[in-house]
Design an enzyme around this catalytic site. Sequence first.
Site, PDB file in Angstrom:
ATOM      1  N   GLU A 245       0.834  -1.217   0.000  1.00  0.00           N
ATOM      2  CA  GLU A 245       0.000   0.000   0.000  1.00  0.00           C
ATOM      3  C   GLU A 245       0.864   1.261   0.000  1.00  0.00           C
ATOM      4  OE1 GLU A 245      -2.278  -1.510   3.393  1.00  0.00           O
ATOM      5  OE2 GLU A 245      -4.098  -1.142   2.223  1.00  0.00           O
TER       6      GLU A 245
ATOM      7  N   GLU B 236      -3.767  -9.498   4.185  1.00  0.00           N
ATOM      8  CA  GLU B 236      -4.540  -9.117   5.385  1.00  0.00           C
ATOM      9  C   GLU B 236      -5.650 -10.105   5.700  1.00  0.00           C
ATOM     10  OE1 GLU B 236      -3.531  -7.054   3.055  1.00  0.00           O
ATOM     11  OE2 GLU B 236      -2.829  -5.166   3.919  1.00  0.00           O
TER      12      GLU B 236
HETATM   13  N1  3HC Z   1       4.419  -7.295  12.001  1.00  0.00           N
HETATM   14  C1  3HC Z   1       5.170  -7.641  13.060  1.00  0.00           C
HETATM   15  N2  3HC Z   1       6.041  -8.683  13.055  1.00  0.00           N
HETATM   16  C2  3HC Z   1       6.138  -9.385  11.910  1.00  0.00           C
HETATM   17  C3  3HC Z   1       5.376  -9.072  10.763  1.00  0.00           C
HETATM   18  C4  3HC Z   1       4.483  -7.957  10.826  1.00  0.00           C
HETATM   19  N3  3HC Z   1       3.747  -7.586   9.801  1.00  0.00           N
HETATM   20  N4  3HC Z   1       5.681  -9.947   9.789  1.00  0.00           N
HETATM   21  C5  3HC Z   1       6.613 -10.768  10.305  1.00  0.00           C
HETATM   22  N5  3HC Z   1       6.890 -10.447  11.584  1.00  0.00           N
HETATM   23  C6  3HC Z   1       7.869 -11.064  12.476  1.00  0.00           C
HETATM   24  C7  3HC Z   1       7.574 -12.537  12.723  1.00  0.00           C
HETATM   25  O1  3HC Z   1       6.688 -12.699  13.782  1.00  0.00           O
HETATM   26  C8  3HC Z   1       8.936 -13.083  13.021  1.00  0.00           C
HETATM   27  O2  3HC Z   1       9.237 -12.744  14.350  1.00  0.00           O
HETATM   28  P1  3HC Z   1      10.142 -13.737  15.255  1.00  0.00           P
HETATM   29  O3  3HC Z   1      11.438 -13.858  14.537  1.00  0.00           O
HETATM   30  O4  3HC Z   1      10.190 -13.040  16.554  1.00  0.00           O
HETATM   31  O5  3HC Z   1       9.379 -15.031  15.301  1.00  0.00           O
HETATM   32  C9  3HC Z   1       9.866 -12.255  12.136  1.00  0.00           C
HETATM   33  O6  3HC Z   1       9.115 -11.085  11.792  1.00  0.00           O
HETATM   34  C10 3HC Z   1      10.265 -12.949  10.852  1.00  0.00           C
HETATM   35  O7  3HC Z   1       9.084 -13.455  10.224  1.00  0.00           O
HETATM   36  P2  3HC Z   1       9.035 -14.929   9.606  1.00  0.00           P
HETATM   37  O8  3HC Z   1       9.635 -15.900  10.555  1.00  0.00           O
HETATM   38  O9  3HC Z   1       7.651 -15.138   9.161  1.00  0.00           O
HETATM   39  O10 3HC Z   1      10.040 -14.761   8.389  1.00  0.00           O
HETATM   40  P3  3HC Z   1       9.890 -15.309   6.913  1.00  0.00           P
HETATM   41  O11 3HC Z   1      11.101 -14.829   6.199  1.00  0.00           O
HETATM   42  O12 3HC Z   1       9.580 -16.763   6.929  1.00  0.00           O
HETATM   43  O13 3HC Z   1       8.604 -14.596   6.305  1.00  0.00           O
HETATM   44  C11 3HC Z   1       7.179 -12.748   5.731  1.00  0.00           C
HETATM   45  C12 3HC Z   1       8.608 -13.207   6.119  1.00  0.00           C
HETATM   46  C13 3HC Z   1       6.795 -13.312   4.368  1.00  0.00           C
HETATM   47  C14 3HC Z   1       7.192 -11.246   5.699  1.00  0.00           C
HETATM   48  C15 3HC Z   1       6.173 -13.274   6.801  1.00  0.00           C
HETATM   49  O14 3HC Z   1       6.662 -12.915   8.078  1.00  0.00           O
HETATM   50  C16 3HC Z   1       4.790 -12.721   6.679  1.00  0.00           C
HETATM   51  O15 3HC Z   1       4.014 -13.210   5.889  1.00  0.00           O
HETATM   52  N6  3HC Z   1       4.468 -11.713   7.495  1.00  0.00           N
HETATM   53  C17 3HC Z   1       3.124 -11.189   7.601  1.00  0.00           C
HETATM   54  C18 3HC Z   1       2.836 -10.247   6.503  1.00  0.00           C
HETATM   55  C19 3HC Z   1       1.458  -9.653   6.676  1.00  0.00           C
HETATM   56  O16 3HC Z   1       0.509 -10.290   7.085  1.00  0.00           O
HETATM   57  N7  3HC Z   1       1.374  -8.370   6.340  1.00  0.00           N
HETATM   58  C20 3HC Z   1       0.127  -7.663   6.439  1.00  0.00           C
HETATM   59  C21 3HC Z   1       0.038  -7.038   7.784  1.00  0.00           C
HETATM   60  S1  3HC Z   1      -1.511  -6.273   8.057  1.00  0.00           S
HETATM   61  C22 3HC Z   1      -1.400  -4.835   7.215  1.00  0.00           C
HETATM   62  O17 3HC Z   1      -0.426  -4.557   6.576  1.00  0.00           O
HETATM   63  C23 3HC Z   1      -2.587  -3.930   7.393  1.00  0.00           C
HETATM   64  C24 3HC Z   1      -2.569  -2.809   6.427  1.00  0.00           C
HETATM   65  O18 3HC Z   1      -3.344  -3.096   5.311  1.00  0.00           O
HETATM   66  C25 3HC Z   1      -3.080  -1.535   7.081  1.00  0.00           C
END
Ligand code: 3HC
Length: 697
Positions: free
Chosen positions: A109, A129
């Site tokens: 975004e 999301e």
């Molecule tokens: N916020 C906070 N922490 C996050 C995060 C996020 N969005 N995404 C990942 N983390 C943290 C994980 O909890 C993890 O923490 P840890 O090491 O303490 O366990 C660390 O970052 C690394 O994450 P992964 O172990 O998952 O690492 P990968 O390399 O396997 O994957 C990734 C990376 C693809 C970015 C995966 O973490 C992921 O899919 N994250 C979520 C992404 C997501 O859902 N984004 C949307 C958020 S909601 C949003 O954006 C609302 C908006 O529209 C207003």
Amino acid sequence: MNDQTKQSVTTEIVGDIALVAIDNPPVNALSVHVRQGLQNAVATINAGGAAKVIAIYAKGRTFIAGADITEFGKPPMPPALPDLLNEVEQSAIPVVCVLHGTALGGGLETALAAHARVAIKGSRIGLPEVLIGLLPGAGGTQRVPRLAGIPVALDMCLSGRQVKVEEALTMGLVDRLDEGDPRDVALRAAQDVLNGALETRRVCDIETVADDEALDAARAMVAKKHPNLVSPQACIEAIAVSTGPLLDGLKVERKAFMDCLNTPQRAGLIHAFFGERAVANVPEKSATPRDVASIGVIGGGTMGSGIATSALLAGIPVTLVEVTDEALQRGVATITGNLDGAVKRGKLSAEKRDATLAKLTPATGLEALGDVDLVIEAVFEQMDVKKEIFGKLDTICKPGAILASNTSYLDIDEIASVTSRPADVIGLHFFSPAHIMRLLEIVVGDKTAPEVTATGFALAKRMGKVGVRAGVCDGFIGNRILAHYAKTAAYLVMDGATPQQVDQALEDFGFAMGPHKVGDLAGLDIGWMTRKRKAADMPSNERYAGDVADRICENGWFGRKTGQGYYIYEGRDMRPNPEVAKIIESERQKAGITPRSFTDQEIVDRYLTAMIVESARVVEDGIALRPLDVDIVFLMGYGFPRFRGGPLHYADTIGAAELVRRIEEYAKEDPHYWQVPDLLRDMARDGRSFADINKEA
Ligand code: 3HC
């Protein structure tokens, strides 16, 4: 600007270019200090007049992976992301974003609010999301349809899938692909904006092309596939208003986002997200895993073949051992079929399938396993057979090889006791079909060495699975709890409910399939065998749970594989088995039970309470490290609805005091089955939740 702001967002002026770098490890989430930093940077550059273009990029492994999920549920802290992104979009100085790694959610975004997007080849974008109970809340539902059309927006928002930037280029969501270090690419992109080679524009100025047909199709799909979920519907309705002015659409999107944020579904899905990661936090996590360059699998049945397929798909050579040539060929055929299925599902290319299969060495006789680094035994569940195999493996396998059993309930310590190396023995309990199901219970025996446990977790990760640590007991975490609560379904049917009502009530709760359908699918003979195995140890005051099921099995009706069980299966159709209704009737008469009626809510309450009771005991006994480990096992291996967060997350929504009250009420009918676990009673007394226990662990 506070200290954290300074570290998270830095501006570097290079000639006419302002390079804005985001640095918020591990995934550059849009935490409050990043939002503040970006706001300051854009405002300062616009006010200062020192630069003619702004290029935003991120340091580390990825561009912004989204909003900071840990901030959800806490009081909001300004600036709100949608406001910040509107400011970015309205910047008088053009803004270009450089994407690498995964630009997800709020990350994408942010890029859509910029005036041009350059992506580094191989990276991915997405709006995940919906997977955490939300919808894009900072313009995703409004700007994606403007750039790429309503069908693309629906696909991305409803699936949450990560789209390769090569595909995103064809969709119009990125303007150019490049290669190299994000800072170099940002510099190049900014120079091209300056010299006119890269066009910039505001997405808010583009009009969304209306597409009511696509919206209606999506509404129908969501009503059918996700009737319980709130956020997919909200996604569609927000996208639907993207044909109007951007600010109006953003208001609708924001309201829907805040509504979703306040749902228990969002809390359940985010608990699942963090839980999947937290289960790797085990006492053995600092031990160094042993190298696993090759694996031996004993047994070419469904389970062994699935495990072998999983290892092959992870690129690990496998020696598959069976007793006879015929059984071996069957195993190889199953593995080949599994790999063909992976090709069909797009998980594997046809060329790679052949190379993968070439890593399989079929063999008859355990002697073939002398050189492998890890053996997984997957023969049938009989202690004496397992002991014989492990005794032989002890003499055949090289020193340091790990000896694992895929048993789903047997005592790992007893199996280990027949070897001279119990420290190398571990349980690796896969779930069927093993090449698809992502759960792996890692069962740690009394003498299992820490590095052997660490190897189990490393292997799970390599196979794309989630490893959950379990202690030794009959059935470990999952099957032990299942053995307990499955009885509730049998009792409910004996007392007056029909199998269909029980199934329907639990499906309405969110389970993919009710327990009787699951029984039919798995084979009713499995439960029958277990009941026979445990019959001798059954306490005299325990109510028998097999009255109906045993009669069904005695007819040779084991479920789907025999064409009938609780249901009759004809092709793709299934209907309740009228013979089962007769069996139920006669068993009730034999037991002197006058059937009573249960509401769907009563069915759900009893079933879930039984599940929570045994889950609490599993935590109390230390079989699971924390409540969240139980939750992940049930979400990933037992079809528990993800949006409910798992049995113990769900328990917190009821509260320990109410659960104790319920159990005591049920105990009036059956004081043996319904007993309050000490842990739950203590929690009720102290006003504690399972979430509190997770935090303390
Ligand atoms: N916020 C906070 N922490 C996050 C995060 C996020 N969005 N995404 C990942 N983390 C943290 C994980 O909890 C993890 O923490 P840890 O090491 O303490 O366990 C660390 O970052 C690394 O994450 P992964 O172990 O998952 O690492 P990968 O390399 O396997 O994957 C990734 C990376 C693809 C970015 C995966 O973490 C992921 O899919 N994250 C979520 C992404 C997501 O859902 N984004 C949307 C958020 S909601 C949003 O954006 C609302 C908006 O529209 C207003």
